[in-house]
Design an enzyme around this catalytic site. Structure first.
Site, PDB file in Angstrom:
ATOM      1  N   HIS A  40      46.759 -24.380  73.139  1.00  0.00           N
ATOM      2  CA  HIS A  40      45.962 -25.043  72.150  1.00  0.00           C
ATOM      3  C   HIS A  40      46.795 -25.902  71.767  1.00  0.00           C
ATOM      4  O   HIS A  40      47.946 -25.747  71.400  1.00  0.00           O
ATOM      5  CB  HIS A  40      45.377 -23.711  71.490  1.00  0.00           C
ATOM      6  N   ASP A  91      50.356 -16.568  71.489  1.00  0.00           N
ATOM      7  CA  ASP A  91      49.287 -16.962  70.706  1.00  0.00           C
ATOM      8  C   ASP A  91      47.971 -16.072  71.051  1.00  0.00           C
ATOM      9  O   ASP A  91      47.644 -16.212  72.103  1.00  0.00           O
ATOM     10  CB  ASP A  91      48.987 -18.528  71.109  1.00  0.00           C
ATOM     11  N   GLN A 136      42.844 -15.709  70.853  1.00  0.00           N
ATOM     12  CA  GLN A 136      41.645 -15.382  71.726  1.00  0.00           C
ATOM     13  C   GLN A 136      41.723 -13.771  72.177  1.00  0.00           C
ATOM     14  O   GLN A 136      40.722 -13.183  72.213  1.00  0.00           O
ATOM     15  CB  GLN A 136      41.202 -16.119  72.833  1.00  0.00           C
ATOM     16  N   LYS A 142      38.309 -15.293  64.266  1.00  0.00           N
ATOM     17  CA  LYS A 142      37.877 -15.269  65.662  1.00  0.00           C
ATOM     18  C   LYS A 142      37.831 -13.782  66.133  1.00  0.00           C
ATOM     19  O   LYS A 142      37.499 -13.365  67.241  1.00  0.00           O
ATOM     20  CB  LYS A 142      39.060 -15.774  66.636  1.00  0.00           C
ATOM     21  N   CYS A 158      40.195 -28.483  71.930  1.00  0.00           N
ATOM     22  CA  CYS A 158      41.849 -28.494  71.295  1.00  0.00           C
ATOM     23  C   CYS A 158      42.878 -28.306  72.538  1.00  0.00           C
ATOM     24  O   CYS A 158      43.764 -27.727  72.222  1.00  0.00           O
ATOM     25  CB  CYS A 158      41.799 -27.617  70.386  1.00  0.00           C
TER      26      CYS A 158
HETATM   27  C1  LIG Z   1      44.107 -20.106  71.931  1.00  0.00           C
HETATM   28  C2  LIG Z   1      44.102 -20.459  70.380  1.00  0.00           C
HETATM   29  N1  LIG Z   1      45.124 -20.955  69.868  1.00  0.00           N
HETATM   30  C3  LIG Z   1      45.080 -21.334  68.602  1.00  0.00           C
HETATM   31  C4  LIG Z   1      43.746 -21.536  67.593  1.00  0.00           C
HETATM   32  C5  LIG Z   1      43.747 -21.957  66.462  1.00  0.00           C
HETATM   33  O1  LIG Z   1      43.423 -21.218  65.681  1.00  0.00           O
HETATM   34  P1  LIG Z   1      43.072 -21.469  63.929  1.00  0.00           P
HETATM   35  O2  LIG Z   1      42.071 -22.764  64.260  1.00  0.00           O
HETATM   36  O3  LIG Z   1      42.124 -20.369  63.657  1.00  0.00           O
HETATM   37  O4  LIG Z   1      44.373 -21.777  63.391  1.00  0.00           O
HETATM   38  C6  LIG Z   1      42.743 -21.301  68.607  1.00  0.00           C
HETATM   39  C7  LIG Z   1      41.379 -21.737  67.777  1.00  0.00           C
HETATM   40  O5  LIG Z   1      40.668 -22.590  68.350  1.00  0.00           O
HETATM   41  C8  LIG Z   1      42.693 -20.769  69.806  1.00  0.00           C
HETATM   42  O6  LIG Z   1      41.611 -20.847  70.608  1.00  0.00           O
END
Ligand SMILES: Cc1ncc(COP(=O)(O)O)c(C=O)c1O
Lengths: 415, 150
Positions: free
Chosen positions: A132, A209, A212, A235, A373
């Site tokens: 991401h 990370d 998900q 999430k 993203c």
């Molecule tokens: C795999 C992953 N990493 C990071 C993020 C970023 O999360 P946040 O926008 O809640 O900081 C997301 C959210 O879309 C994600 O799906």
């Protein structure tokens, strides 16, 4: 206090679970809502909504150092929430649980407080193609600042990382591996245990990370032996604006402070400031108290169902959805990894994801269209964007029937 | 469903499938690129303008049905028009897609663009319909920076 108990068992009653989420009974455009955009953000159970409301109605006061009743209540709830998170991740200590504003913030914390201290010119950071943007950009910024280099693990056509290529990326200058646990655009479940073991053989710490991952399967930071792990409250059925960074205590101890301000200090004079203990050292300023309390409630909710059962149930729904989508011959899945969870991305010949999104919305179906993203993933498959259906513990197989029916419809009209 | 039919009228579907004036115009004296960062839609518009008259106009790019059809219909309308007429048409088109949904499009003024009145029911799609228009105006005015809808 959380009372650890035997994992729940018995029949998975999805209708009963759905009844816990007020929003799921709404209609959009005169159709029952079919919410398939859980990878972006999940809906909230009544327990979470109530906890946040109760907080503002009956418990609100600034935490820490308050000597009056309400502040003590709020402080206890806040610190109990930390314990809930610690148990949820099976962390060794609450000192390893830092509340942040979300995954993005957690990763930026590591990039700043660990990266700026330990990563120098010529050092290398390993990430993967399927990250991401929030697990790319903080490292790019760090590299720009320090002169370190990013190394990217390639993925194959199915969306699996190429493990041999990953192993080959290590050099004596490798300082950190930062990798996504479950991909939000491809649905790939990465072999993170092997990723971590390999990195540790080279003496390199690993950040996962888990934005998900946490809502789809049990995550145990000690079993994984990971060094950092980040996730977001929203999430996993919790409020927005709150998240967690797990950090191995031994490493957190050595890091620079992140943001300066109140609460992260022990004493301040104009000559010298000494910093507070873990984890408060990394929580400057008044935190998102309602968010933290809501997040703890969300984790308790998930625990009451059990992530093992959630994972088994979702696997069935995902398999059903995958087959249902595959029955559309114009449709191509993007991401067919060996192990998948949560998300199914697809493209349809001659149809733009934006038109698909608008179309199925009128059938009540919420899916996402775009690059999610993860632009490097789109580049890898030479596509500008995909449509993505992503599930959570409350989705039903029938949700995919509604989606597929609507997709057949748009294909027919656009023919 | 009715709103979907309003949005995806047959003319729009036809232009999406078989866009008019598609492809680069090699001999041009104005051009501009438009980009919608939200969905990644891109359009590149080329014009041959002589004595204030649009002699030739073509476009290329990738995008959703609405943005592609809008670009296609636009080129058929603008060919042979003066630059001033083009700007007036753009203003009318803007007025139409930002009007409230109950205002019937002024067909006399917007001509074939009236088929895009349906986007008003879809706030997230209004930018798709406008992308090519913003881009063509930027090209005519020789504004150098890439057009974005944000
Ligand atoms: C795999 C992953 N990493 C990071 C993020 C970023 O999360 P946040 O926008 O809640 O900081 C997301 C959210 O879309 C994600 O799906």
């Amino acid at each position: 206090m959380v009372h650890p108990k035997a994992p729940p068992s018995g029949r998975y009653d999805v209708d009963k679970i759905r009844a816990d989420f007020p929003i799921l009974s709404m209609e959009v455009h005169g159709k029952p809502l079919v919410f398939l955009d859980n990878a972006a953000s999940t809906q909230k159970p009544r327990a979470v909504i109530d906890a946040v409301e109760r907080y503002y109605r009956a418990e609100n006061a600034n935490i820490h150092r308050g000597v009056y009743y309400l502040s003590e209540v709020a402080t206890k709830k806040y610190e109990d929430a930390r314990q809930t998170v610690q148990q949820f991740l099976n962390a060794a200590s609450t000192r390893e649980i830092i509340f942040t504003s979300g995954t993005t913030d957690s990763i930026n914390l590591v990039a700043a407080a660990y990266g700026r201290k330990f990563i120098k010119e010529g050092d290398e950071i390993i990430i993967s193609t399927m990250e991401h943007h929030s697990n790319i950009v903080p490292w790019q910024m760090l590299c720009q600042e320090t002169g370190a280099k990013l190394k990217v693990v390639p993925i194959d056509d199915n969306g699996d990382i190429i493990f041999e290529a990953y192993e080959a990326l290590f050099s004596p200058r490798t300082r950190l591996v930062a990798m996504v646990y479950i991909s939000n655009s491809l649905g790939t479940v990465n072999p993170v245990k092997a990723v971590i073991d390999t990195a540790h053989q080279h003496g390199v710490p690993v950040l996962l990370d888990a934005a998900q991952a946490v809502a789809h399967q049990p995550v145990d930071v000690q079993a994984l032996d990971c060094d950092f792990l980040a996730f977001s409250g929203h999430k996993i059925f919790g409020p927005t604006g709150v998240g967690v960074l797990y950090g191995r205590e031994k490493i957190l101890e050595t890091m620079n402070p992140y943001r300066g301000g109140g609460d992260m200090i022990r004493s301040v004079t104009f000559e010298k400031t000494t910093y507070n203990e873990l984890p408060h050292r990394f929580e400057a300023g008044t935190p998102n108290m309602a968010g933290v309390i809501g997040l703890a409630e969300a984790l308790k909710y998930v625990n009451s169902i059990g992530l093992g059962r959630i994972s088994a149930y979702e696997e069935e729904v995902l398999a059903y959805g995958t087959e249902a989508l595959r029955s559309i011959k114009e449709l191509r899945l993007i991401g067919t990894a060996k192990r998948k969870a949560g998300a199914i991305s697809f493209v349809i010949d001659g149809l733009h994801p934006h038109d698909i999104g608008t179309w199925v919305d009128r059938a009540g179906v919420a899916i996402r269209a775009g690059h999610h993203c993860t632009q490097p993933v789109m580049d890898r498959y030479h596509i500008p964007s995909t449509s993505r259906a992503s599930i959570a513990l409350y989705n039903k197989k029938e949700d995919f029937d509604v989606l597929v029916e609507s997709l057949k419809n748009i294909i027919e009209v656009f023919r | 469903m009715d709103e979907l039919k309003e949005l995806y009228q047959q003319i729009i579907l036809d232009h999406n499938k078989d866009p008019k004036n598609y492809g680069k115009l090699e001999k041009h004296n104005h051009d501009s690129e438009g980009f919608n960062p939200l969905c990644g839609d891109r359009v590149h518009v080329y014009l041959m303008v002589e004595d204030g008259l649009i002699k030739e106009i073509r476009f290329e790019g990738s995008g959703c049905a609405i943005s592609k059809a809008s670009a296609s219909v636009m080129t058929t309308l603008l060919k042979g028009k003066t630059v001033d007429e083009a700007k007036a048409l753009f203003a009318q088109f803007q007025k139409m897609i930002t009007a409230d949904v109950h205002t019937p499009p002024d067909v006399e003024k917007v001509g074939k663009m009236a088929v895009f009145a349906g986007v008003r029911e879809f706030p997230s799609r209004i930018k798709c319909a406008g992308l090519a228009w913003h881009t063509v105006i930027a090209a005519i005015e020789d504004r150098d920076e890439a057009v974005t809808t944000e």
